[in-house]
Write a protein that holds these residues in place. Structure first.
Motif, short mmCIF file in Angstrom:
data_model
loop_
_atom_site.label_atom_id
_atom_site.label_comp_id
_atom_site.label_asym_id
_atom_site.label_seq_id
_atom_site.Cartn_x
_atom_site.Cartn_y
_atom_site.Cartn_z
N PRO A 298 34.64 42.73 35.49
CA PRO A 298 35.14 41.98 36.64
C PRO A 298 36.16 40.91 36.23
N THR A 299 36.96 40.47 37.18
CA THR A 299 37.87 39.34 36.94
C THR A 299 37.97 38.49 38.21
N TRP A 300 37.73 37.20 38.06
CA TRP A 300 38.03 36.26 39.15
C TRP A 300 39.51 35.88 39.03
N LEU B 178 29.43 33.09 42.12
CA LEU B 178 29.77 31.68 42.39
C LEU B 178 30.61 31.61 43.68
N PRO B 179 30.35 30.64 44.56
CA PRO B 179 31.19 30.51 45.76
C PRO B 179 32.66 30.29 45.38
N LYS B 180 33.55 30.78 46.22
CA LYS B 180 34.98 30.72 45.90
C LYS B 180 35.46 29.29 45.63
N GLU B 181 34.95 28.32 46.41
CA GLU B 181 35.38 26.92 46.22
C GLU B 181 35.06 26.45 44.81
N ALA B 182 33.88 26.84 44.32
CA ALA B 182 33.46 26.42 42.98
C ALA B 182 34.28 27.13 41.90
N VAL B 183 34.63 28.38 42.13
CA VAL B 183 35.48 29.13 41.19
C VAL B 183 36.85 28.44 41.09
N ILE B 184 37.42 28.09 42.26
CA ILE B 184 38.72 27.40 42.29
C ILE B 184 38.64 26.08 41.52
N GLU B 185 37.58 25.33 41.79
CA GLU B 185 37.42 24.02 41.16
C GLU B 185 37.32 24.15 39.63
N GLN B 186 36.52 25.08 39.17
CA GLN B 186 36.32 25.23 37.72
C GLN B 186 37.58 25.73 37.02
N LEU B 187 38.27 26.70 37.64
CA LEU B 187 39.47 27.23 36.98
C LEU B 187 40.64 26.24 37.08
N HIS B 188 40.68 25.48 38.17
CA HIS B 188 41.69 24.41 38.28
C HIS B 188 41.49 23.40 37.15
N SER C 71 45.16 26.83 47.74
CA SER C 71 44.37 27.56 46.73
C SER C 71 43.65 28.72 47.38
N LEU C 72 43.44 29.77 46.61
CA LEU C 72 42.59 30.86 47.07
C LEU C 72 41.99 31.54 45.85
N ALA C 73 40.87 32.23 46.07
CA ALA C 73 40.21 32.97 44.99
C ALA C 73 39.94 34.38 45.47
N HIS C 74 40.04 35.33 44.54
CA HIS C 74 39.75 36.73 44.86
C HIS C 74 38.95 37.31 43.70
N ARG C 75 37.86 37.99 44.02
CA ARG C 75 37.04 38.59 42.97
C ARG C 75 37.34 40.08 42.86
N TRP C 76 37.84 40.49 41.69
CA TRP C 76 38.01 41.91 41.39
C TRP C 76 36.73 42.35 40.69
#
Length: 328
Positions: free
Chosen positions: A184-186, A244-254, A271-276
């Motif tokens: 997978p890839t976020w 992980l919720p998208k908001e948390a993914v965005i926060e951590q990768l930011h 910002s947006l997040a997409h899970r592959w």
């Protein structure tokens, strides 16, 4: 009238097969669960313009693919991307130029699939859940309970875990697909109102939650009011944080991005997040494509080869070759 060939999936593998079969004069009918074509080469329309969230670029090594990419370039579907490349590791951020020729769809990655699809008949927003054999032909059932068919043959051009269930009528093919592990890839996109003060346009990252980042406006044909960046998390980070919720993914990768980019990074305006879930196969295979030609059931995809964009295209060509060979 010959019954058409059903192709499930309009990523590059499925479209490559569709093109080859259509060119040979065979009728095809395509299906995709998404609203548009391209699979992992799709682009997402957003408030910050069009974003390539999946495949970031591709390279061409095989002679056949080199030739076709040159045709795409002549038609204006692709352009060369020559970014200022960096790498980030324990020694920090360093320039990492190379001689690799990188290609992107122009003006967005989905331009390629849209052009390849052309006027071929396609059912979007249609998730096929079962491929079944009638007396002489194949039929498909979708998630709404509708049946489609009859078809002379079926080509499954989806990621391996999704292909496994659709190949149930050919247990050997199903077990080959089931053996493929997909990583997978976020993906996260961040847009800034003021351009970040960095020369970086693309960066390979080690020892971080991120393993790749790209500056969208450095790609040909991409311009927007915001300075948008696409970040890909590493497979291991993505696996550990799959739900992980998208908001948390965005926060951590930011946060990870701000740490490594070497300049001030404000809060993003967008910002947006997409899970592959099935971004890439964990290892390469040598199958080319999977085929039970007597039965008329086939499978293709990047997972049948290298996991690269080129592998997807070559696999589609190979599945078409096997199907045509069997018909002679």
């Amino acid at each position: 009238m010959n019954a058409p060939i059903a192709i499930i999936g309009t990523g590059l593998a499925g479209l490559s097969a569709a093109q080859a079969l259509h060119a040979a004069g065979l009728p095809v009918e395509l299906f995709d669960k998404s609203r548009g074509s391209g699979g992992r080469m799709a682009s997402k329309r957003s408030d910050a313009g069009s974003l390539d969230l999946g495949a970031q670029y591709f390279t061409a090594r095989d002679r056949r693919f080199v030739e076709v990419v040159q045709q795409w370039q002549a038609r204006g579907w692709v352009a060369e991307w020559d970014p200022q490349l960096y790498q980030y590791n324990q020694n920090g951020l360093q320039p990492s130029p190379d001689e690799q020729l990188r290609w992107v769809g122009a003006p967005r990655m989905s331009s390629i699939s849209r052009a390849l699809l052309g006027a071929l008949p396609v059912h979007f927003g249609c998730r096929i859940t079962e491929v079944f054999r009638g007396e002489q032909h194949w039929g498909l059932q979708d998630a709404e309970g509708n049946s489609h068919g009859p078809y002379s043959s079926v080509i499954v051009a989806t990621p391996a875990p999704q292909a496994t269930a659709l190949l149930a009528a050919a247990p050997k093919l199903a077990s080959a697909a089931a053996s493929v592990i997909m990583e997978p890839t976020w993906a996260v996109a961040l847009g800034f109102e003021t351009a970040l003060q960095t020369p970086v346009q693309g960066c390979f990252v080690q020892d971080s939650a991120i393993d790749w980042l790209a500056r969208n406006r450095s790609k040909p044909g991409r311009d927007g009011a915001l300075d948008t960046w696409v970040l890909h998390a590493s497979s291991s980070w993505s696996r550990q944080h799959l739900d992980l919720p998208k908001e948390a993914v965005i926060e951590q990768l930011h946060g990870a991005f701000a740490e490594l980019i070497g300049c001030a990074v404000p809060a993003p305006a967008f910002s947006l997040a997409h899970r592959w879930l099935y971004a890439r196969p964990a290892s390469a295979h040598e199958w080319g494509a999977l085929a039970d030609a007597d039965l008329g059931l086939y499978a293709c995809g990047d997972w049948c080869l290298s996991g690269r964009v080129e592998g997807a295209w070559l696999s589609g060509q190979e599945v078409a070759r096997r199907l045509l060979e069997h018909r002679q």
